[in-house]
Design a protein around this motif. Structure first.
Motif, PDB file in Angstrom:
ATOM      1  N   ILE A   1       0.850  -1.182   0.000  1.00 25.21           N
ATOM      2  CA  ILE A   1       0.000   0.000   0.000  1.00 25.21           C
ATOM      3  C   ILE A   1       0.895   1.245   0.000  1.00 25.21           C
ATOM      4  CG2 ILE A   1      -1.636   1.304   1.410  1.00 25.21           C
ATOM      5  CD1 ILE A   1      -2.648  -1.388   2.481  1.00 25.21           C
ATOM      6  N   SER A   2       0.604   2.135  -0.899  1.00 22.56           N
ATOM      7  CA  SER A   2       1.416   3.356  -0.966  1.00 22.56           C
ATOM      8  C   SER A   2       1.005   4.313   0.150  1.00 22.56           C
ATOM      9  CB  SER A   2       1.217   4.029  -2.317  1.00 22.56           C
ATOM     10  OG  SER A   2      -0.083   4.582  -2.385  1.00 22.56           O
ATOM     11  N   ASP A   3       1.812   5.331   0.333  1.00 20.52           N
ATOM     12  CA  ASP A   3       1.473   6.321   1.345  1.00 20.52           C
ATOM     13  C   ASP A   3       0.152   7.020   1.028  1.00 20.52           C
ATOM     14  OD1 ASP A   3       3.733   5.651   2.658  1.00 20.52           O
ATOM     15  OD2 ASP A   3       4.850   7.480   2.193  1.00 20.52           O
ATOM     16  N   ASP A   4      -0.045   7.326  -0.254  1.00 18.23           N
ATOM     17  CA  ASP A   4      -1.309   7.964  -0.635  1.00 18.23           C
ATOM     18  C   ASP A   4      -2.486   7.058  -0.299  1.00 18.23           C
ATOM     19  OD1 ASP A   4      -0.211  10.263  -1.503  1.00 18.23           O
ATOM     20  OD2 ASP A   4      -0.234   9.746  -3.629  1.00 18.23           O
ATOM     21  N   GLU A   5      -2.324   5.782  -0.619  1.00 14.51           N
ATOM     22  CA  GLU A   5      -3.412   4.847  -0.343  1.00 14.51           C
ATOM     23  C   GLU A   5      -3.638   4.691   1.157  1.00 14.51           C
ATOM     24  OE1 GLU A   5      -3.154   1.915  -4.220  1.00 14.51           O
ATOM     25  OE2 GLU A   5      -1.705   1.702  -2.594  1.00 14.51           O
ATOM     26  N   PHE A   6      -2.543   4.687   1.888  1.00 15.34           N
ATOM     27  CA  PHE A   6      -2.683   4.585   3.337  1.00 15.34           C
ATOM     28  C   PHE A   6      -3.501   5.757   3.876  1.00 15.34           C
ATOM     29  CE2 PHE A   6      -1.166   5.607   7.633  1.00 15.34           C
ATOM     30  CZ  PHE A   6      -1.459   4.420   8.285  1.00 15.34           C
ATOM     31  N   GLY A   7      -3.209   6.932   3.370  1.00 17.36           N
ATOM     32  CA  GLY A   7      -3.965   8.100   3.796  1.00 17.36           C
ATOM     33  C   GLY A   7      -5.432   7.992   3.423  1.00 17.36           C
ATOM     34  N   ALA A   8      -5.679   7.493   2.233  1.00 19.87           N
ATOM     35  CA  ALA A   8      -7.068   7.342   1.794  1.00 19.87           C
ATOM     36  C   ALA A   8      -7.793   6.314   2.652  1.00 19.87           C
ATOM     37  CB  ALA A   8      -7.110   6.944   0.322  1.00 19.87           C
ATOM     38  N   ILE A   9      -7.079   5.250   2.978  1.00 25.90           N
ATOM     39  CA  ILE A   9      -7.685   4.230   3.834  1.00 25.90           C
ATOM     40  C   ILE A   9      -8.002   4.828   5.195  1.00 25.90           C
ATOM     41  CG2 ILE A   9      -7.229   2.084   5.090  1.00 25.90           C
ATOM     42  CD1 ILE A   9      -5.535   1.215   2.655  1.00 25.90           C
ATOM     43  N   TYR A  10      -7.064   5.582   5.709  1.00 26.36           N
ATOM     44  CA  TYR A  10      -7.290   6.197   7.028  1.00 26.36           C
ATOM     45  C   TYR A  10      -8.553   7.051   6.985  1.00 26.36           C
ATOM     46  CZ  TYR A  10      -6.731   8.930  11.246  1.00 26.36           C
ATOM     47  OH  TYR A  10      -6.965   9.518  12.462  1.00 26.36           O
TER      48      TYR A  10
ATOM     49  N   PHE B   1      -3.900   1.468  13.038  1.00 26.19           N
ATOM     50  CA  PHE B   1      -3.333   2.070  11.828  1.00 26.19           C
ATOM     51  C   PHE B   1      -1.805   1.971  11.801  1.00 26.19           C
ATOM     52  CE2 PHE B   1      -7.604   3.877  11.526  1.00 26.19           C
ATOM     53  CZ  PHE B   1      -7.866   3.636  10.192  1.00 26.19           C
ATOM     54  N   VAL B   2      -1.205   1.942  12.962  1.00 27.36           N
ATOM     55  CA  VAL B   2       0.241   1.697  12.981  1.00 27.36           C
ATOM     56  C   VAL B   2       0.525   0.275  12.474  1.00 27.36           C
ATOM     57  CG1 VAL B   2       2.240   1.351  14.471  1.00 27.36           C
ATOM     58  CG2 VAL B   2       0.795   3.354  14.789  1.00 27.36           C
ATOM     59  N   ALA B   3      -0.257  -0.669  12.957  1.00 26.19           N
ATOM     60  CA  ALA B   3      -0.075  -2.055  12.498  1.00 26.19           C
ATOM     61  C   ALA B   3      -0.363  -2.176  11.009  1.00 26.19           C
ATOM     62  CB  ALA B   3      -0.979  -2.989  13.304  1.00 26.19           C
ATOM     63  N   LEU B   4      -1.381  -1.450  10.569  1.00 23.10           N
ATOM     64  CA  LEU B   4      -1.698  -1.454   9.135  1.00 23.10           C
ATOM     65  C   LEU B   4      -0.516  -0.917   8.340  1.00 23.10           C
ATOM     66  CD1 LEU B   4      -3.611  -1.445   6.629  1.00 23.10           C
ATOM     67  CD2 LEU B   4      -4.343   0.825   7.345  1.00 23.10           C
ATOM     68  N   TYR B   5       0.046   0.176   8.806  1.00 19.46           N
ATOM     69  CA  TYR B   5       1.153   0.770   8.066  1.00 19.46           C
ATOM     70  C   TYR B   5       2.367  -0.152   8.052  1.00 19.46           C
ATOM     71  CZ  TYR B   5       4.507   4.069   6.306  1.00 19.46           C
ATOM     72  OH  TYR B   5       5.459   4.665   5.540  1.00 19.46           O
ATOM     73  N   ARG B   6       2.654  -0.702   9.197  1.00 20.28           N
ATOM     74  CA  ARG B   6       3.843  -1.549   9.281  1.00 20.28           C
ATOM     75  C   ARG B   6       3.642  -2.868   8.547  1.00 20.28           C
ATOM     76  NH1 ARG B   6       5.584   0.058  15.491  1.00 20.28           N
ATOM     77  NH2 ARG B   6       6.480   2.047  14.886  1.00 20.28           N
ATOM     78  N   GLY B   7       2.402  -3.269   8.360  1.00 23.10           N
ATOM     79  CA  GLY B   7       2.148  -4.510   7.645  1.00 23.10           C
ATOM     80  C   GLY B   7       1.587  -4.279   6.260  1.00 23.10           C
ATOM     81  N   ARG B   8       1.783  -3.086   5.758  1.00 19.74           N
ATOM     82  CA  ARG B   8       1.111  -2.729   4.494  1.00 19.74           C
ATOM     83  C   ARG B   8       1.593  -3.542   3.308  1.00 19.74           C
ATOM     84  NH1 ARG B   8       3.751   2.890   2.685  1.00 19.74           N
ATOM     85  NH2 ARG B   8       5.866   2.455   3.337  1.00 19.74           N
ATOM     86  N   GLY B   9       2.754  -4.137   3.451  1.00 19.20           N
ATOM     87  CA  GLY B   9       3.231  -4.990   2.370  1.00 19.20           C
ATOM     88  C   GLY B   9       2.551  -6.342   2.346  1.00 19.20           C
ATOM     89  N   ASP B  10       1.830  -6.665   3.409  1.00 21.29           N
ATOM     90  CA  ASP B  10       1.170  -7.966   3.485  1.00 21.29           C
ATOM     91  C   ASP B  10      -0.231  -7.940   2.896  1.00 21.29           C
ATOM     92  OD1 ASP B  10       3.361  -8.962   4.807  1.00 21.29           O
ATOM     93  OD2 ASP B  10       2.572  -8.464   6.784  1.00 21.29           O
ATOM     94  N   TYR B  11      -0.710  -6.763   2.571  1.00 23.10           N
ATOM     95  CA  TYR B  11      -2.090  -6.684   2.096  1.00 23.10           C
ATOM     96  C   TYR B  11      -2.208  -7.245   0.688  1.00 23.10           C
ATOM     97  CZ  TYR B  11      -6.545  -4.842   0.582  1.00 23.10           C
ATOM     98  OH  TYR B  11      -7.810  -4.729   0.080  1.00 23.10           O
ATOM     99  N   ASP B  12      -3.201  -8.066   0.516  1.00 26.20           N
ATOM    100  CA  ASP B  12      -3.505  -8.635  -0.789  1.00 26.20           C
ATOM    101  C   ASP B  12      -4.582  -7.763  -1.432  1.00 26.20           C
ATOM    102  OD1 ASP B  12      -4.273 -10.067  -2.979  1.00 26.20           O
ATOM    103  OD2 ASP B  12      -4.611 -11.944  -1.913  1.00 26.20           O
ATOM    104  N   ARG B  13      -4.212  -7.099  -2.489  1.00 24.99           N
ATOM    105  CA  ARG B  13      -5.138  -6.169  -3.124  1.00 24.99           C
ATOM    106  C   ARG B  13      -6.370  -6.848  -3.706  1.00 24.99           C
ATOM    107  NH1 ARG B  13      -3.168  -1.129  -4.335  1.00 24.99           N
ATOM    108  NH2 ARG B  13      -1.066  -0.755  -3.591  1.00 24.99           N
TER     109      ARG B  13
END
Lengths: 251, 216
Positions: free
Chosen positions: B46-55, B84-96
């Motif tokens: 998840i990119s930073d932009d996407e993380f922000g949108a998710i938030y 959201f910290v866990a989401l950010y730190r695990g953002r590479g694990d998300y399956d789109r």
């Protein structure tokens, strides 16, 4: 599979209808804390809170003042912690804090174990779907985070031998240090960092502490000391998610 | 730089008198990628932009999910932060290829589980704090809705957290069971078993409490 009886199922209609909004200000407060946890750039809080940005910019405030204004307008917990801690010369008494960032980090975001046979039914949304990219809000908050490094920390309570209360105390100290830094009180920020280092020599938030200390040293004009501490930080935590912020503040 | 550009708007769940259809779940839309991408790009972080949108788009959902999972109102902001910290730190694990909400709920569930393990948080208080929902236009309707919500909350709190999470995800949020099992990292059969037990227990509790509430 048994279904819910109709009379019981009917009770759930209101719950299914929508997600109630969080209390006013909660989103901004959490965002401010997230910025602090994930970010660390000195310029970060300026665009963080929409209400703070134009006011601070118009007033031509310093970066530290912008920090303070942003936090004040956001009702940031760090500020409260700082103000509560500031006069305390001895062991710090902290408002109870349920969790901590490292505790969350220790909650593994596990990869799915089970196969997903039905997932294909859900993948129909095109890449251009607007569901995650709705029209930009006019005053959308901006959050700066380090651009890389999602290292999962493994220095949880078991590794450090400290319990949840210690973790909460660690976090409280560092939040107070951040708030002090935000208000431009670098002396106090560095003192709180030293206190953290003294009390939690093998603490779980060492990276956070060091990143705050580097920023505080830079703000205090102690560039050489900041550089030395940053070099040490880089050596000890080469993959830290705080490293980009540490590097940025020295540039 | 991460720009938060999301919306608060939440898609309404499908109206139904029974459990929601599994393939029309609220928040079931997968996270779109940054553009055309190869088939194996579903694991792109998840990119930073996407993380922000998710938030921005999912903050209320995370907040309310934590509350439904039994967190005290005074702790929910802390826990939301941790999610959201866990989401950010695990953002590479998300399956789109998967919808975002079950994944977020899975993180919230683990954060809430961790929270509950602390002895001081084991006592849950039904109806603690204010209700955040708009309960309806008329007073009688609001009262009735408030009573229903309180009853539901009591029923939920009677369930242990594992069962409650699956019940919430399936019978309220309307997520399909395979997504739930994946998000909670439990075998599918275990998930079904927990749902069955949760439904039985929930029905038992609300039926037991409802006559008492309706008595003069």
């Amino acid at each position: 599979m048994n279904e819910l009886p109709t009379d019981v199922d009917r009770l759930l209609h209101a719950e299914r209808g929508s997600v109630p909004p969080a209390p006013a200000g909660a989103r901004e407060r959490v965002l401010a804390r997230l910025s602090s946890t994930l970010g660390g750039s000195a310029s970060l809080p300026l665009p963080l809170l929409p209400a703070a940005a134009p006011v601070a910019a118009a007033a031509g405030l310093s970066s530290a003042a912008k920090w303070g204004l942003a936090l004040l307008l956001g009702g940031g917990l760090p500020l409260v912690s700082y103000l509560a801690l500031r006069p305390a010369p001895a062991p710090v008494t902290l408002a109870p804090s349920a969790t901590s960032a490292p505790a969350a980090a220790a909650v593994a975001v596990r990869a799915p174990l089970a196969p997903a046979p039905a997932a294909t039914a859900l993948v129909a949304a095109p890449a251009t779907s607007a569901s995650m990219a709705p029209p930009a809000a006019p005053a959308a908050p901006v959050l700066i985070v380090p651009p890389r490094d999602r290292r999962v920390r493994n220095d949880g309570p078991a590794a450090s031998g400290q319990g949840d209360d210690s973790l909460a105390a660690e976090r409280g100290l560092l939040e107070a240090a951040r708030a002090a830094l935000a208000l431009g009180n670098t002396t106090e920020a560095l003192a709180l960092c030293r206190r953290h280092q003294h009390r939690f020599a093998a603490g779980q938030l060492t990276e956070e502490r060091e990143s705050i200390a580097v920023r505080a040293l830079v703000s205090a004009g102690q560039t050489a000391a900041a550089q030395t501490r940053a070099d040490d930080f880089r050596r000890r935590f080469p993959r830290s998610m705080f490293l980009p912020a540490v590097d940025a503040v020295l540039q | 730089m991460l720009r938060v550009v999301g919306s608060d708007k939440v898609t309404e769940a499908p109206a139904s008198t029974q459990s929601p259809p599994v393939d029309k779940a609220v928040g079931a839309t997968p996270l779109p990628g940054p553009g055309p991408r190869p088939a194996d790009a579903s694991r792109e972080p998840i990119s930073d932009d996407e993380f922000g949108a998710i938030y921005q788009a999912q903050f209320d959902y995370v907040f309310y999910s934590l509350r439904r999972l039994g967190a005290h109102d005074g702790d929910i902001e802390d826990l939301s932060h941790d999610v959201f910290v866990a989401l950010y730190r695990g953002r590479g694990d998300y399956d789109r290829a998967r919808p975002i909400r079950p994944w977020l709920f899975g993180i919230a569930f683990r954060v809430a589980s961790d929270y509950r393990r602390r002895a001081r948080h084991r006592s849950e208080v039904a109806g603690e704090g204010r209700e955040f929902a708009d309960l309806g236009p008329d007073a009688e309707g609001r009262l009735s809705a408030a009573e229903d919500r309180a009853l539901v909350r009591e029923g939920l709190l009677a369930l242990d957290l594992d069962r409650r999470a699956i019940f919430l995800m399936h019978d309220i949020d309307g997520h399909p069971m395979p997504e739930i099992a994946a998000a909670l990292a439990v075998p599918l059969n275990t998930a079904y078993s927990r749902l069955r037990l949760a439904r039985e227990q929930f029905a038992r509790v609300v039926r037991r409490k409802r006559p008492r509430r309706e008595a003069p």
